[in-house]
Design a protein around this motif. Sequence first.
Motif, mmCIF file in Angstrom:
data_model
loop_
_atom_site.group_PDB
_atom_site.id
_atom_site.type_symbol
_atom_site.label_atom_id
_atom_site.label_comp_id
_atom_site.label_asym_id
_atom_site.label_seq_id
_atom_site.Cartn_x
_atom_site.Cartn_y
_atom_site.Cartn_z
ATOM 1 N N UNK A 273 0.827 -1.202 0.000
ATOM 2 C CA UNK A 273 0.000 0.000 0.000
ATOM 3 C C UNK A 273 0.870 1.264 0.000
ATOM 4 N N UNK A 274 1.924 1.261 0.804
ATOM 5 C CA UNK A 274 2.808 2.433 0.838
ATOM 6 C C UNK A 274 3.558 2.612 -0.478
ATOM 7 N N UNK A 275 3.944 1.518 -1.118
ATOM 8 C CA UNK A 275 4.662 1.614 -2.389
ATOM 9 C C UNK A 275 3.769 2.162 -3.496
ATOM 10 N N UNK A 276 2.553 1.634 -3.609
ATOM 11 C CA UNK A 276 1.700 2.058 -4.722
ATOM 12 C C UNK A 276 1.159 3.468 -4.524
ATOM 13 N N UNK A 420 -10.058 4.872 -6.836
ATOM 14 C CA UNK A 420 -10.918 5.319 -5.745
ATOM 15 C C UNK A 420 -10.673 4.662 -4.407
ATOM 16 N N UNK A 421 -9.697 3.741 -4.331
ATOM 17 C CA UNK A 421 -9.479 3.021 -3.069
ATOM 18 C C UNK A 421 -8.560 3.814 -2.140
ATOM 19 N N UNK A 422 -8.913 3.823 -0.856
ATOM 20 C CA UNK A 422 -8.058 4.376 0.183
ATOM 21 C C UNK A 422 -8.054 3.418 1.363
ATOM 22 N N UNK A 423 -6.883 2.973 1.778
ATOM 23 C CA UNK A 423 -6.780 1.941 2.804
ATOM 24 C C UNK A 423 -7.124 2.480 4.187
ATOM 25 N N UNK A 424 -7.791 1.643 4.956
ATOM 26 C CA UNK A 424 -7.970 1.870 6.391
ATOM 27 C C UNK A 424 -7.696 0.548 7.087
ATOM 28 N N UNK A 425 -7.428 0.609 8.375
ATOM 29 C CA UNK A 425 -7.060 -0.595 9.113
ATOM 30 C C UNK A 425 -8.303 -1.397 9.487
ATOM 31 N N UNK A 426 -8.234 -2.702 9.268
ATOM 32 C CA UNK A 426 -9.312 -3.595 9.668
ATOM 33 C C UNK A 426 -8.707 -4.826 10.308
ATOM 34 N N UNK A 427 -9.380 -5.388 11.280
ATOM 35 C CA UNK A 427 -8.828 -6.541 12.003
ATOM 36 C C UNK A 427 -8.968 -7.814 11.181
ATOM 37 N N UNK A 428 -7.849 -8.551 11.068
ATOM 38 C CA UNK A 428 -7.838 -9.883 10.472
ATOM 39 C C UNK A 428 -7.183 -10.816 11.475
ATOM 40 N N UNK A 429 -7.992 -11.513 12.256
ATOM 41 C CA UNK A 429 -7.441 -12.382 13.276
ATOM 42 C C UNK A 429 -6.740 -11.571 14.349
ATOM 43 N N UNK A 430 -5.449 -11.810 14.521
ATOM 44 C CA UNK A 430 -4.695 -11.106 15.558
ATOM 45 C C UNK A 430 -4.028 -9.851 15.030
ATOM 46 N N UNK A 431 -4.174 -9.563 13.721
ATOM 47 C CA UNK A 431 -3.445 -8.444 13.116
ATOM 48 C C UNK A 431 -4.403 -7.459 12.467
ATOM 49 N N UNK A 432 -3.928 -6.219 12.292
ATOM 50 C CA UNK A 432 -4.677 -5.202 11.559
ATOM 51 C C UNK A 432 -4.081 -5.082 10.162
ATOM 52 N N UNK A 433 -4.933 -5.225 9.158
ATOM 53 C CA UNK A 433 -4.510 -5.235 7.761
ATOM 54 C C UNK A 433 -5.280 -4.178 6.984
ATOM 55 N N UNK A 434 -4.853 -3.868 5.742
ATOM 56 C CA UNK A 434 -5.599 -2.897 4.927
ATOM 57 C C UNK A 434 -7.011 -3.396 4.620
ATOM 58 N N UNK A 435 -7.955 -2.478 4.597
ATOM 59 C CA UNK A 435 -9.356 -2.809 4.362
ATOM 60 C C UNK A 435 -9.569 -3.404 2.971
ATOM 61 N N UNK A 436 -10.605 -4.230 2.887
ATOM 62 C CA UNK A 436 -11.042 -4.823 1.609
ATOM 63 C C UNK A 436 -9.955 -5.653 0.933
ATOM 64 N N UNK A 437 -8.973 -6.106 1.697
ATOM 65 C CA UNK A 437 -7.930 -6.938 1.120
ATOM 66 C C UNK A 437 -6.916 -6.203 0.279
ATOM 67 N N UNK A 438 -6.974 -4.856 0.256
ATOM 68 C CA UNK A 438 -6.087 -4.009 -0.541
ATOM 69 C C UNK A 438 -6.193 -4.337 -2.040
ATOM 70 N N UNK A 439 -7.242 -3.858 -2.717
ATOM 71 C CA UNK A 439 -7.382 -4.124 -4.156
ATOM 72 C C UNK A 439 -6.325 -3.381 -4.966
#
Length: 446
Positions: A273-276, A420-439
Amino acid sequence: MPLSVLPPGPNLIATFGFVRNPFRFLDECAQRYGDWFTVRVPGVLPFVFTSAPDAVREVFLGDPDALHAGEANRPLGAFMGERSSLFLDAPEHLRQRRLLLPAFHGEQVASHADAMRTAADNAIASWPLGQQFPIHPQMRAITFETIIRTVFGFEDDSTGTELRASLKALFEIFSSRLGTLFSLPAMRIDAGAWSPWGRAVRLTRQVDAILFNEFARRRKEGVEGRADVLSMLLAARNENEQPLPDEVICDEMYTLMLAGHETTAASMAWVINRLITNPDVMERARAEVSSVLRDQQLDSSNVGKLKYVEAVINETMRLDPVIPNFGRTLTRPLKIAGRDLPAGVTIAPCIYLVHRRPELWPNPEQFNPDRFLEARQSPYSFFPFGGGARRCLGAAFATYQMKIVIAEILARVNLKPAPGYKASATRRGIAFAPSDGLPVIATNRS
């Protein structure tokens, strides 16, 4: 000392924001309450969050008999084996940690470079070109397969296939929205095979059976010449020349799989996400990869030369930590950074907030990998893997794998964000990952 003297904090309704949008919740708490605030959840002892750097240092260097990390980690026991070192405290923790350390030293980690690269290349080859797809599940697939081969030592035979299927089904439950509630004992209700917890219990039994049979087979046949972590644990002996019990090894394997699989995959998704979203950084990182590889294959001889790629990873972990805090439960009253805290509370140094303190990080919101090229960072201001005697055992393994996977992506494909995508943090198990799987959208490079 009464719990009423704890720092102020959000009410219960506001605390639900930690699940919905954890980073915004922490930012709002810091703005309202400052360096210290208390988070209370029914049925759980209070968590005292702090972003004071001197408090972080005192916790890392504090008496492990007074600051119990294993006890603070106990809610994660629903997802991992409770007899693993993650849930132990001194001296039991130190004894078990010493047996695990050889599997994660530098040369041992480097021996897995080919397996890490192969897992990345196989995944990248399957990506659709010119079409939008979520890349976080792809990162999870890469870390999962790497751990199956390098940590568990399973191949593509029938046993390995069965283990993969059972673990994937189990982790899908744990990483679901309902699965995140399993850290609360009241949610662990076995209402039969179709209930979420009941399904998890039955899948765990399947995985246990596969592993115990494999332990017996390897003990009988011998583990000499094998480099996987499981075989090293089967061969390990304590100070009395006794092997680790199979139940303990099983629990360690759960911990290594879940912690290494979910957290590393989420970190790599944040790096992408940071690279793109920073094309100049991506091109500079790609130029370094090209310069290092010179049309050669990435292997253990050149991974260490990827200095800028590593800086990109570190800067991402600074701004987007997948675990926003760690905890130590106080076994007796303590004064930490001048503040009196009672026994029973859990002090939670906040990785996310410390990583954004302007006196430690000038222009803290700016994504600037050069920070990690210009100076060596203090372990009390940068600690994505925790610190002190409880620093994550797999930190070197995770960073090494991230460098390989990110380098392979940069060398083989071009990525751009979905419109149009902008990442936000969402919980995946024990970790926080980019929302919507980072399209993202991939186009072929080579």
